[in-house]
Design a protein around this motif. Structure first.
Motif, mmCIF file in Angstrom:
data_model
loop_
_atom_site.group_PDB
_atom_site.id
_atom_site.type_symbol
_atom_site.label_atom_id
_atom_site.label_comp_id
_atom_site.label_asym_id
_atom_site.label_seq_id
_atom_site.Cartn_x
_atom_site.Cartn_y
_atom_site.Cartn_z
ATOM 1 N N HIS A 119 16.178 7.002 -0.069
ATOM 2 C CA HIS A 119 16.052 5.805 0.772
ATOM 3 C C HIS A 119 17.436 5.258 1.140
ATOM 4 O O HIS A 119 17.650 4.796 2.261
ATOM 5 C CB HIS A 119 15.261 4.718 0.035
ATOM 6 C CG HIS A 119 13.773 4.791 0.275
ATOM 7 N ND1 HIS A 119 13.212 4.744 1.525
ATOM 8 C CD2 HIS A 119 12.725 4.895 -0.592
ATOM 9 C CE1 HIS A 119 11.891 4.822 1.423
ATOM 10 N NE2 HIS A 119 11.573 4.917 0.159
ATOM 11 N N SER A 143 10.268 -1.396 -1.752
ATOM 12 C CA SER A 143 9.141 -0.559 -1.332
ATOM 13 C C SER A 143 7.864 -0.988 -2.043
ATOM 14 O O SER A 143 7.826 -2.020 -2.717
ATOM 15 C CB SER A 143 9.452 0.909 -1.615
ATOM 16 O OG SER A 143 9.407 1.148 -2.997
ATOM 17 N N GLY A 144 6.830 -0.156 -1.900
ATOM 18 C CA GLY A 144 5.556 -0.480 -2.535
ATOM 19 C C GLY A 144 5.607 -0.272 -4.043
ATOM 20 O O GLY A 144 4.832 -0.851 -4.791
ATOM 21 N N GLY A 145 6.539 0.550 -4.501
ATOM 22 C CA GLY A 145 6.618 0.843 -5.928
ATOM 23 C C GLY A 145 7.890 0.349 -6.590
ATOM 24 O O GLY A 145 7.979 0.335 -7.826
ATOM 25 N N GLY A 170 6.756 -4.820 -2.191
ATOM 26 C CA GLY A 170 5.728 -4.293 -1.278
ATOM 27 C C GLY A 170 4.343 -4.427 -1.886
ATOM 28 O O GLY A 170 3.363 -4.726 -1.193
ATOM 29 N N ASP A 174 1.096 -6.276 -0.446
ATOM 30 C CA ASP A 174 -0.196 -5.587 -0.314
ATOM 31 C C ASP A 174 -1.306 -6.303 -1.091
ATOM 32 O O ASP A 174 -2.424 -6.464 -0.602
ATOM 33 C CB ASP A 174 -0.077 -4.131 -0.803
ATOM 34 C CG ASP A 174 0.858 -3.317 0.070
ATOM 35 O OD1 ASP A 174 1.080 -3.711 1.235
ATOM 36 O OD2 ASP A 174 1.392 -2.295 -0.415
ATOM 37 N N GLY A 187 1.613 -5.158 4.296
ATOM 38 C CA GLY A 187 2.946 -5.699 4.633
ATOM 39 C C GLY A 187 3.165 -5.885 6.124
ATOM 40 O O GLY A 187 3.569 -6.962 6.577
ATOM 41 N N ASP A 191 3.578 -9.436 8.204
ATOM 42 C CA ASP A 191 4.767 -9.625 9.036
ATOM 43 C C ASP A 191 4.363 -10.121 10.433
ATOM 44 O O ASP A 191 4.901 -11.115 10.944
ATOM 45 C CB ASP A 191 5.474 -8.253 9.121
ATOM 46 C CG ASP A 191 6.812 -8.290 9.824
ATOM 47 O OD1 ASP A 191 7.174 -9.344 10.360
ATOM 48 O OD2 ASP A 191 7.503 -7.246 9.844
ATOM 49 N N GLY A 276 10.144 0.785 2.511
ATOM 50 C CA GLY A 276 9.176 0.325 3.512
ATOM 51 C C GLY A 276 9.305 -1.142 3.899
ATOM 52 O O GLY A 276 9.136 -1.492 5.070
ATOM 53 N N ASN A 280 10.384 -5.161 7.500
ATOM 54 C CA ASN A 280 9.938 -6.545 7.718
ATOM 55 C C ASN A 280 10.892 -7.307 8.652
ATOM 56 O O ASN A 280 12.093 -7.392 8.393
ATOM 57 C CB ASN A 280 9.840 -7.259 6.357
ATOM 58 C CG ASN A 280 9.287 -8.651 6.508
ATOM 59 O OD1 ASN A 280 10.022 -9.601 6.718
ATOM 60 N ND2 ASN A 280 7.972 -8.769 6.439
ATOM 61 N N THR A 307 9.999 3.474 6.087
ATOM 62 C CA THR A 307 8.917 3.974 5.223
ATOM 63 C C THR A 307 9.217 5.418 4.822
ATOM 64 O O THR A 307 10.119 6.049 5.360
ATOM 65 C CB THR A 307 7.548 3.874 5.934
ATOM 66 O OG1 THR A 307 7.743 4.206 7.280
ATOM 67 C CG2 THR A 307 6.964 2.496 5.829
ATOM 68 N N ASP A 308 8.442 5.914 3.880
ATOM 69 C CA ASP A 308 8.730 7.244 3.322
ATOM 70 C C ASP A 308 8.788 8.315 4.411
ATOM 71 O O ASP A 308 7.928 8.360 5.296
ATOM 72 C CB ASP A 308 7.655 7.594 2.285
ATOM 73 C CG ASP A 308 7.803 6.733 1.052
ATOM 74 O OD1 ASP A 308 8.852 6.061 0.908
ATOM 75 O OD2 ASP A 308 6.877 6.715 0.232
HETATM 76 O O1 KG4 Z 1 8.864 2.935 0.966
HETATM 77 P P1 KG4 Z 1 7.402 2.922 1.276
HETATM 78 O O2 KG4 Z 1 6.942 3.578 2.560
HETATM 79 O O3 KG4 Z 1 6.556 3.611 0.149
HETATM 80 C C1 KG4 Z 1 6.870 3.476 -1.198
HETATM 81 O O4 KG4 Z 1 7.743 4.258 -1.661
HETATM 82 O O5 KG4 Z 1 6.241 2.583 -1.794
HETATM 83 O O6 KG4 Z 1 6.931 1.386 1.255
HETATM 84 C C2 KG4 Z 1 5.594 0.994 1.489
HETATM 85 C C3 KG4 Z 1 5.520 -0.521 1.396
HETATM 86 C C4 KG4 Z 1 4.087 -1.056 1.405
HETATM 87 O O7 KG4 Z 1 3.942 -1.944 0.321
HETATM 88 C C5 KG4 Z 1 3.980 -1.785 2.741
HETATM 89 O O8 KG4 Z 1 3.099 -2.891 2.733
HETATM 90 C C6 KG4 Z 1 5.409 -2.249 2.946
HETATM 91 O O9 KG4 Z 1 6.195 -1.140 2.525
HETATM 92 N N1 KG4 Z 1 5.726 -2.572 4.345
HETATM 93 C C7 KG4 Z 1 6.064 -3.809 4.754
HETATM 94 C C8 KG4 Z 1 6.261 -3.730 6.163
HETATM 95 N N2 KG4 Z 1 6.052 -2.433 6.535
HETATM 96 C C9 KG4 Z 1 5.723 -1.737 5.414
HETATM 97 N N3 KG4 Z 1 6.208 -4.958 4.070
HETATM 98 C C10 KG4 Z 1 6.552 -6.052 4.769
HETATM 99 N N4 KG4 Z 1 6.745 -6.061 6.105
HETATM 100 C C11 KG4 Z 1 6.621 -4.929 6.841
HETATM 101 N N5 KG4 Z 1 6.828 -4.945 8.151
#
Ligand code: KG4
Ligand code: ZN
Length: 339
Positions: A119, A143-145, A170, A174, A187, A191, A276, A280, A307-308
Motif C-alpha cells: 500500500h 484500510s478495512g483491516g 475502515g 463499515d 465507507g 463518504d 482503501g 475518502n 483499494t486493494d
Molecule cells: O485497503 P482496502 O481495499 O482493503 C483492506 O485491505 O481492508 O480497504 C477497504 C476499506 C473498507 O473498509 C471500505 O469501507 C473503505 O476501505 N473505503 C472507504 C472509502 N472507500 C473505501 N472508507 C471511507 N471512505 C471511502 N471513500
C-alpha cells in the motif's frame, strides 16, 4: 542495478479482491481486479470461506486478463510477486499457491510481498506527473483491516509506531454503516452521504490514547447506542446525511490527531497515505489543508490505487528484485505477517 526491462506478474488475494497486474520496471502495463462485493453484501461483511472459493474461481481468468491486456506472453516474465500476508489465510493461500505453481512451471524467481508495505510502495509506481516520496517518511495505512502509523526508513525497512488496539478505521466505517442499514462495504456510501450533511450535528467521542495508537471500538459502540436509544423509528432515515457526516468527522479526527503528533515528534514532513480509506474525500481534503498550514508534503494515492490492487504488489516486487531479495517455494502465507 536498475532493471527497467524486468517484467513482473503480481498477484494480490489477501482479502476479497482477486487482482493481477503486469509491470515493466515500475510501469504498470495492466492492473486487473475481480471484486467480490456482491458475494459478501448479503452477509454485511466478508465470509472467509466464500472469499477463498471466489478467489479459486477468479484467479485464472484475472491472471489471463492481466497478461492479455499487457500484451505479454508468460514466457516473457522475469519474476512473480504475490501477497504473502497479512490477510485472510484461505484467501492468501489461493494467490500464493497459484504464484508458486506458475513460478515452478516457468522457472521464475518468487517475490513474496507484505500487503501493507505494498500500500505504501504504491507511491513508487511510475507516474510522470508525480515525484515519489523520499525516505524517511511517515506512512499511514488506513484500510478495512489495518490502521497503522509507520516510520518508513527504506523500501523494506519499516517500523510500526502506532496501530489500532481494536477495530480498524475502515471496519468502523463499515460496521457503523451496517447499523444505518447501508450495504457492505459502507465507507464509500458514508463518504457520499456525508457530503450533504452537517458534521457538527451529532457528537461522538474522539478517543485519544497515549503515543500513536488509536481505538475505534468506542466510537462504534457510542454510535450504535445513540441510534438504538432513539424513539423515532425513522430517525436514521431522517438524519442519514448528518449521521454520516458526524461519524466520518469523528473517525477522521482520531487518526489526524495521531498523524500530526507523530509528524511533529519525529520531525517528519512527508506523509504517505495508503489503503482503501485513503479514497475518502474528506480525509483527502483535510490532509491537503493541514499540509498547507504545516508545510507538509502529503502523498495521496490515485483512487484506483487506494483499494486493494496488484499493481502495488508488483512495484514492491520490482524493488525486491532489484535488491535480490528473492523468496522461495517454502515461504508460507501468513495471516498475521508484521510490517
Ligand atoms: O485497503 P482496502 O481495499 O482493503 C483492506 O485491505 O481492508 O480497504 C477497504 C476499506 C473498507 O473498509 C471500505 O469501507 C473503505 O476501505 N473505503 C472507504 C472509502 N472507500 C473505501 N472508507 C471511507 N471512505 C471511502 N471513500
Ligand atoms: Zn489493503
Amino acid at each position: 542495478m536498475l532493471r527497467e526491462t524486468d517484467i513482473i506478474l503480481a498477484i494480490e488475494s489477501s482479502c476479497d479482491d482477486t487482482a493481477a497486474a503486469v509491470l515493466k520496471g515500475r510501469k504498470v502495463l495492466s492492473n486487473c481486479i475481480a471484486n467480490q462485493n456482491l458475494i459478501h453484501k448479503a452477509y454485511g461483511g466478508i465470509v472467509p470461506e466464500l472469499a477463498s472459493r471466489a478467489h479459486q474461481s477468479k484467479i485464472i481468468p484475472v491472471v489471463s486478463q492481466a497478461l492479455t491486456e499487457a500484451n505479454i506472453d508468460k514466457k516473457e516474465l522475469t519474476a512473480i510477486a504475490y501477497t504473502q500476508g497479512p490477510g485472510l489465510l484461505g484467501s492468501l493461500l489461493v494467490g500464493s499457491s497459484f504464484g508458486k505453481s506458475m513460478a515452478i512451471a516457468l522457472n521464475l524467481p518468487l517475490l513474496p510481498i507484505n500487503h501493507m508495505q505494498g500500500h505504501l510502495l504504491a507511491h513508487y509506481i511510475e507516474n510522470e506527473n508525480i515525484t515519489p516520496p523520499v525516505f524517511p517518511f511517515l506512512g499511514v495505512t488506513l484500510s478495512g483491516g489495518h490502521t497503522q502509523l509507520i516510520l518508513v526508513k527504506e523500501y523494506f525497512e519499516m517500523e510500526l509506531i502506532g496501530t489500532t488496539l481494536d477495530d480498524a478505521i475502515g471496519e468502523a466505517f463499515d460496521k457503523c454503516g451496517k447499523r444505518m442499514g447501508l450495504n457492505y462495504p459502507a465507507g464509500h456510501q458514508i463518504d457520499k452521504l456525508a457530503q450533504d450533511g452537517d458534521h457538527l450535528r451529532f457528537t461522538f467521542p474522539i478517543t485519544n490514547l497515549k503515543k500513536y495508537d488509536v481505538s475505534y471500538s468506542g466510537v462504534k459502540t457510542a454510535f450504535t447506542n445513540f441510534i438504538q436509544k432513539q424513539k423515532d423509528p425513522d430517525f436514521v432515515t431522517k438524519h442519514l446525511n448528518d449521521l454520516c457526516a458526524s461519524l466520518q468527522y469523528t473517525l477522521i479526527q482520531i487518526i489526524l490527531n495521531k498523524i500530526e503528533k507523530a509528524a511533529q515528534d519525529y520531525g517528519i514532513n512527508q506523509i504517505v497515505i495508503g489503503g482503501g480509506v485513503a479514497a475518502n474525500s474528506e480525509i483527502r481534503k483535510q490532509l491537503k489543508n493541514i499540509s498547507k498550514s504545516k508545510d507538509w508534503e502529503v502523498f495521496l494515492p490515485s483512487l484506483s490505487l487506494t483499494t486493494d490492487n496488484a499493481a502495488m504488489i508488483g512495484v514492491a516486487g520490482y524493488y525486491k528484485l532489484q535488491q535480490n531479495k528473492y523468496g522461495s517455494i517454502s515461504d508460507s502465507a501468513q495471516a498475521r505477517l508484521k510490517i
